[in-house]
Structure formats: structure tokens, C-alpha cells
Design a protein around this motif. Structure first.
Motif, mmCIF file in Angstrom:
data_model
loop_
_atom_site.group_PDB
_atom_site.id
_atom_site.type_symbol
_atom_site.label_atom_id
_atom_site.label_comp_id
_atom_site.label_asym_id
_atom_site.label_seq_id
_atom_site.Cartn_x
_atom_site.Cartn_y
_atom_site.Cartn_z
ATOM 1 N N SER A 149 0.819 -1.218 0.000
ATOM 2 C CA SER A 149 0.000 0.000 0.000
ATOM 3 C C SER A 149 0.847 1.259 0.000
ATOM 4 C CB SER A 149 -0.870 0.079 1.257
ATOM 5 O OG SER A 149 -1.605 -1.072 1.425
ATOM 6 N N VAL A 150 0.330 2.254 -0.715
ATOM 7 C CA VAL A 150 0.946 3.581 -0.695
ATOM 8 C C VAL A 150 -0.068 4.544 -0.097
ATOM 9 C CG1 VAL A 150 1.728 5.478 -2.148
ATOM 10 C CG2 VAL A 150 2.463 3.166 -2.637
ATOM 11 N N LEU A 151 0.396 5.475 0.722
ATOM 12 C CA LEU A 151 -0.507 6.388 1.427
ATOM 13 C C LEU A 151 -0.334 7.821 0.943
ATOM 14 C CD1 LEU A 151 -0.207 3.880 3.239
ATOM 15 C CD2 LEU A 151 -0.361 5.367 5.186
ATOM 16 N N VAL A 152 -1.466 8.498 0.760
ATOM 17 C CA VAL A 152 -1.416 9.902 0.368
ATOM 18 C C VAL A 152 -2.515 10.641 1.107
ATOM 19 C CG1 VAL A 152 -1.651 11.527 -1.539
ATOM 20 C CG2 VAL A 152 -0.636 9.302 -1.959
ATOM 21 N N GLY A 153 -2.225 11.785 1.667
ATOM 22 C CA GLY A 153 -3.282 12.579 2.271
ATOM 23 C C GLY A 153 -2.757 13.564 3.292
ATOM 24 N N GLU A 154 -3.432 14.715 3.352
ATOM 25 C CA GLU A 154 -3.098 15.701 4.370
ATOM 26 C C GLU A 154 -4.032 15.486 5.556
ATOM 27 O OE1 GLU A 154 -3.376 19.754 3.022
ATOM 28 O OE2 GLU A 154 -3.191 20.541 5.056
ATOM 29 N N VAL A 155 -3.526 15.625 6.772
ATOM 30 C CA VAL A 155 -4.359 15.437 7.952
ATOM 31 C C VAL A 155 -4.670 16.797 8.558
ATOM 32 C CG1 VAL A 155 -4.431 14.448 10.272
ATOM 33 C CG2 VAL A 155 -3.428 13.134 8.401
ATOM 34 N N GLY A 156 -5.958 17.040 8.777
ATOM 35 C CA GLY A 156 -6.369 18.298 9.398
ATOM 36 C C GLY A 156 -6.456 18.136 10.905
ATOM 37 N N SER B 49 -2.180 -1.229 -3.849
ATOM 38 C CA SER B 49 -3.289 -0.355 -3.464
ATOM 39 C C SER B 49 -2.764 1.007 -3.024
ATOM 40 C CB SER B 49 -4.109 -0.991 -2.342
ATOM 41 O OG SER B 49 -3.348 -1.026 -1.164
ATOM 42 N N CYS B 50 -3.662 1.978 -3.135
ATOM 43 C CA CYS B 50 -3.291 3.347 -2.775
ATOM 44 C C CYS B 50 -4.416 3.940 -1.936
ATOM 45 C CB CYS B 50 -3.065 4.159 -4.052
ATOM 46 S SG CYS B 50 -2.302 5.739 -3.739
ATOM 47 N N ILE B 51 -4.064 4.452 -0.763
ATOM 48 C CA ILE B 51 -5.053 5.080 0.116
ATOM 49 C C ILE B 51 -5.029 6.573 -0.196
ATOM 50 C CG2 ILE B 51 -5.808 5.336 2.509
ATOM 51 C CD1 ILE B 51 -5.300 2.434 1.822
ATOM 52 N N ILE B 52 -6.173 7.105 -0.601
ATOM 53 C CA ILE B 52 -6.197 8.526 -0.962
ATOM 54 C C ILE B 52 -7.340 9.240 -0.234
ATOM 55 C CG2 ILE B 52 -5.212 8.058 -3.251
ATOM 56 C CD1 ILE B 52 -8.061 8.685 -4.355
ATOM 57 N N GLY C 172 -11.793 13.273 -0.823
ATOM 58 C CA GLY C 172 -11.972 14.473 -1.630
ATOM 59 C C GLY C 172 -11.295 14.386 -2.991
ATOM 60 N N ASN C 173 -10.303 13.527 -3.118
ATOM 61 C CA ASN C 173 -9.611 13.362 -4.398
ATOM 62 C C ASN C 173 -10.261 12.303 -5.272
ATOM 63 O OD1 ASN C 173 -6.521 14.069 -2.899
ATOM 64 N ND2 ASN C 173 -7.286 15.113 -4.709
ATOM 65 N N ALA C 174 -11.074 11.430 -4.633
ATOM 66 C CA ALA C 174 -11.562 10.242 -5.346
ATOM 67 C C ALA C 174 -12.461 10.597 -6.520
ATOM 68 C CB ALA C 174 -12.284 9.323 -4.380
ATOM 69 N N LYS D 248 -8.330 3.121 -2.457
ATOM 70 C CA LYS D 248 -9.226 3.144 -1.298
ATOM 71 C C LYS D 248 -9.301 4.582 -0.820
ATOM 72 C CE LYS D 248 -7.677 -1.392 0.160
ATOM 73 N NZ LYS D 248 -6.771 -2.040 1.120
ATOM 74 N N LYS D 249 -10.538 5.084 -0.689
ATOM 75 C CA LYS D 249 -10.640 6.475 -0.243
ATOM 76 C C LYS D 249 -10.984 6.522 1.235
ATOM 77 C CE LYS D 249 -15.209 6.490 -2.182
ATOM 78 N NZ LYS D 249 -16.269 7.080 -2.857
ATOM 79 N N VAL D 250 -10.408 7.472 1.911
ATOM 80 C CA VAL D 250 -10.655 7.604 3.344
ATOM 81 C C VAL D 250 -11.049 9.040 3.671
ATOM 82 C CG1 VAL D 250 -9.228 5.702 4.149
ATOM 83 C CG2 VAL D 250 -8.170 7.904 3.701
ATOM 84 N N GLU D 251 -11.930 9.164 4.684
ATOM 85 C CA GLU D 251 -12.438 10.483 5.072
ATOM 86 C C GLU D 251 -11.662 11.058 6.250
ATOM 87 O OE1 GLU D 251 -15.879 11.756 4.384
ATOM 88 O OE2 GLU D 251 -16.480 10.229 2.930
#
Ligand code: TYD
Ligand code: MG
Length: 453
Positions: free
Chosen positions: A385-392, A417-420, A423-425, A440-443
Motif C-alpha cells: 500500500s501507498v498512502l497519500v493525504g493531508e491530515v487536518g 493499493s493506494c489510500i487517498i 476528496g480526491n476520489a 481506497k478512499k478515506v475520510e
């Protein structure tokens, strides 16, 4: 004869004071002031005011081919396409990191510049020749000289009239018109402004090597940054073979790009596929290790982030960050405590970016958070898995820029797999099948950790 006056100059930033100060008010460094003599009433050399004329912008002729490509892709990428004629380039870095090696290799590979003058104040010409032999450098137009007196160097440049001059290093060169010691701020500045005059006057490109030392024994090249056109920093862990070249200032190109090199026994080799290189030797199925997809300049790069969380032995928990902003780590750990309920208050945390890279992109946040959580829970993240995302601050995962590029790089390297961010999905729906990688999109952080750990 002008009267000599003594002033105190901060060797770190160049701040001037009439008396000695323990702490520099400009850069807050301690014990950096050194007394230097200064001629009062000094006038800047140059033409008399009557000779100065302004020119209409349309009357100025510029050669179409005003750059010398260095013949090294990574170097050109950082410079923005090559060395601009008449520009002054500062190459800074820790001693022994490979600055002289890099510049010798530039001498060998550079195009359209037939004559190069390499001035070394550190090594004898025989020593340079020995190194050059090892690097396979035999450009006939490369002239070597071992000299530290700026007046002599100036004369030499005039006589030889090269297209490119390399000064290795600025801290060893002195101008005997100035009273202070070589390497002091006023010498370094004086010599650099002399070189600037030569570069701008004759169109000769000048590259200056500057050592950066934390001990302050030599004047930091920081004081030169505003004088030169381009500032490159050559960085890396001396014990690792990777080196990163980055521009912190560039009047002729972007400062976002980085160049990656590998130090071999035959010199510096360019790294064409940084993702593969950065991930080589990665431990799989080990808690605390994740892979993120970061954008460095215009190119995506997969990078491993490692975290180690362990119980604190002393009262105060320690946090340490290498390659990531320390404050970002404490912020993300606070998010983990508050939003996920992870009690990290009595744990030390160490976070490390592998390969000597510096990540300042918010898109790495999700990777950092997951690495810390993975080490805390002693559970490994799926190595595919590769992870991408900014955390607020509320624990939400925010959308990031250039998501397609990041995913494509992950797919190219063979990740499954890539976790994005959710909002980008939306933008990706159409390309989902093409990638051959599961998205895989995450909120929010909780949701991401449920999927990953
Ligand atoms: P150098 O270019 O002398 O560093 P700087 O000019 O920044 O002080 O690089 C010195 C280091 O590079 C030294 O530790 C040995 C290493 N090196 C290699 O590994 N392979 C090589 O081919 C060369 C020339 C140097
Ligand atoms: Mg050197």
C-alpha cells in the motif's frame, strides 16, 4: 588614507555591530561576533556616475543560446536547463559531501563551454588531477590552478578568458585589500562581490563552492545568498550514498526541483528512478514502516517513512524527526491522541524519512500518522500500500494536489493499493481501471487506521 575602524560582524548572518555582542539580534546565534577592521569611506569600485546609461528593454540583445547544459540530467533539472551565461552560482554543503566531485563532473560533461578554469584553494593541482583520473575526467579545455589570492585569480580569469570559472572554495580565497582573515564574513563577501563583477561584466559563469559548518569556524555561505543568482545545496547523510541537490534560490528557474545522485567509487552517478532507489532495502511486514507518494518539484517519488514509538524512560517524552518538520510531528501526534484516542503522552517517538530526503509536503501527513500508529500498535501496514493525504486538526483527511501522478508512480513501481483522500476520489473515477492499482478512499484518520492496521 581612510581611517581604519573596527566593527563586529556576526559570522553566521553578517549582522554588523559597533560593539561585541554575545547573541546576534538578527539570527539569534550565540558567540558568533568577530572583530574586523574596516576601511572607512570605502567606495564601491565601478564606473563613474557620468558613464552610467539606461537602455531601452527592446534594445537589449540576448543570445538565444544563453545556457550551457551541464550534460547531467539531474543537475540541469535543478538549474532549470543549464548554467546561465554570466550567472553566479553558489553550491553549499557540509565538508566532504561531494561538492568538488560534483563540480569536476560538471566540467567534464558541460556542453558548449570549451574552456573552464577550476580554481582550488584547498587542493594542489596534482591532488585534483588524481581525483579527476579516478572520475575519468580528461577534458582538454579544463584548466586547473591552485591559488587563494583573489587579485591573482582575477588576473588569471582575464588572461585565460574561460566560459566557466569554478572557485573551490570561497572560504579559502582572500582579497589582500581587506584586512580580515580568509573565511571571515567580510572576506567572503568581498571576494564574492568581486566575482559578481567579473560574471556580470564579462558574461563568464562562475560557480562558487561554500562549506557550511555548524561550528561557525568558517563563515556560513548564508551571508552570500542574497548576492548570488542561484543557491544550490548539496545534502545527504555522509554515511549513506545518496545525495540530494536542491535549489533554495534560483533567478533562472524553479526552486522546487531536486536532483538525486549516488556517490560511488567512480564518482557521482545520477539516479534515474528515485522511487526504486529510495525503497531499496525496505523492510516488509514490519511495524512502523509505510510508503508515501510525494511530489518533488514536477516528479512523483515514493518514499519510505519509519516511526518508532517506545515507552519513555524519563519524565519527558522525546520526539525526534529526521527529514520532517519537528512541529508537524508533535501536531500529528496530538491529532492521534485527541481524535483516535491513542495515549502517546508517555511514549517517545522517532520519525525518520529514509534516504536523506526532506519532506515538507502536507500530503505526507497520512503516512506519518500511520507510521506512528503502526509502531504504537505493533502492527505492520500491508507492504503493497501507498498512502497519500493531508491530515487536518479535526482528524479529517484533506485532498492533495496532483493525485493522478502520485497514483501512477505507485502503480509503475508495482504497488497494489493506494489510500487517498475521499476528496480526491471524485476526479479519479474514470481512470480507476487503467491504473491496475486498487484505490481506497478515506475520510478521516480513524477510518484510515481501520483499513490499514
Ligand atoms: P568531495 O567532493 O571532496 O567533498 P567536498 O568538496 O564537498 O568537501 O567529496 C569527498 C567525499 O566523496 C569523500 O568522502 C570520498 C567521496 N568520494 C567517493 O566516494 N567517490 C569518488 O569517486 C570521489 C571522488 C569521492
Ligand atoms: Mg572539496
Amino acid at each position: 588614507m581612510a581611517k581604519a575602524k573596527s566593527i563586529f560582524i556576526c559570522q553566521e548572518c553578517g549582522y554588523e555591530s559597533t560593539g561585541w555582542l554575545g547573541k546576534c539580534p538578527a539570527c539569534n546565534m550565540w558567540n558568533t561576533f568577530v572583530e574586523e577592521l574596516q576601511e572607512r569611506g570605502q567606495k564601491a569600485p565601478g564606473a563613474a556616475a557620468a558613464d552610467v546609461k539606461a537602455v531601452s528593454i527592446n534594445d537589449i540583445q540576448v543570445d538565444t543560446e544563453e545556457r550551457y547544459p551541464t550534460g547531467m540530467k539531474e543537475m540541469d533539472r535543478v538549474l532549470g536547463g543549464g548554467i546561465v551565461k554570466g550567472s553566479l552560482i553558489l553550491v553549499g554543503g557540509d565538508p566532504g559531501i561531494g561538492k568538488s566531485t560534483l563540480l569536476l563532473q560538471v566540467c567534464q560533461n558541460i556542453r558548449h563551454a570549451s574552456k573552464i578554469l577550476y580554481v582550488s584553494g584547498e587542493e594542489s593541482i596534482r591532488q585534483i588531477k588524481m581525483r579527476a583520473d579516478r572520475l575519468g575526467i580528461k577534458k582538454p579545455g579544463l584548466m586547473l590552478v591552485s591559488e587563494t589570492n583573489f587579485k591573482m585569480i582575477e588576473k588569471l580569469i582575464e588572461g585565460e578568458n574561460p566560459e566557466l570559472v569554478i572557485i573551490d572554495s570561497i572560504q579559502t580565497i582572500f582579497d589582500d585589500g581587506l584586512t580580515s582573515a580568509p573565511g571571515s564574513v567580510s572576506q567572503v563577501r568581498g571576494v564574492t562581490s568581486g566575482l559578481m563583477r567579473i560574471a556580470k561584466g564579462s558574461g563568464i559563469a562562475v560557480m562558487i563552492v561554500g562549506h557550511v559548518t555548524k561550528e561557525g569556524a568558517l563563515a556560513g555561505p548564508r551571508v552570500l545568498e542574497h548576492m548570488v543568482d542561484t543557491v544550490l545545496y548539496f545534502e545527504g547523510d555522509r554515511h549513506l550514498s545518496y545525495r540530494v541537490l536542491r535549489a533554495v534560490k534560483n533567478r533562472f528557474g524553479s526552486t522546487n526541483e531536486i536532483g538525486i545522485f549516488e556517490m560511488r567509487d567512480t564518482g557521482l552517478a545520477e539516479v534515474d528512478n528515485p522511487s526504486m532507489t529510495m525503497l531499496s532495502g525496505r523492510p516488509e511486514d514490519v511495524p512502523g514502516s509505510v510508503v508515501i507518494s510525494s511530489i518533488e518539484g514536477t516528479r512523483p517519488m515514493l518514499v519510505e517513512i519509519q516511526a518508532l514509538v517506545c515507552a519513555t524512560n524519563f519524565g519527558m517524552p522525546r520526539r525526534m524527526a529526521t527529514g520532517i518538520d519537528y512541529n508537524r510531528i508533535t501536531l500529528l501526534m496530538a491529532v492521534l491522541e485527541k481524535r483516535v484516542g491513542m495515549q502517546l503522552g508517555s511514549y517517545d517517538a522517532y520519525v525518520n524519512v529514509i534516504g536523506g530526503l526532506k519532506l515538507d509536503e502536507p500530503a505526507c501527513d497520512l503516512g506519518i500518522v500511520t507510521a506512528i500508529a503502526s509502531s504504537f500498535r505493533e502492527k505492520a501496514v500491508d507492504p503493497g500500500s501507498v498512502l497519500v493525504g493531508e491530515v487536518g486538526l479535526t482528524g479529517e483527511i484533506r485532498a492533495v494536489s496532483q493525485i493522478e501522478k502520485r497514483i501512477m508512480e505507485a502503480a509503475r513501481i508495482g504497488f497494489k493499493s493506494c489510500i487517498i483522500p475521499a476528496g480526491n476520489a471524485k476526479m479519479l473515477d474514470r481512470s480507476r481501471e487503467i491504473e491496475g492499482i486498487r484505490i481506497k478512499k478515506v475520510e478521516n484518520v480513524q477510518q484510515a487506521l481501520e483499513i490499514l492496521l
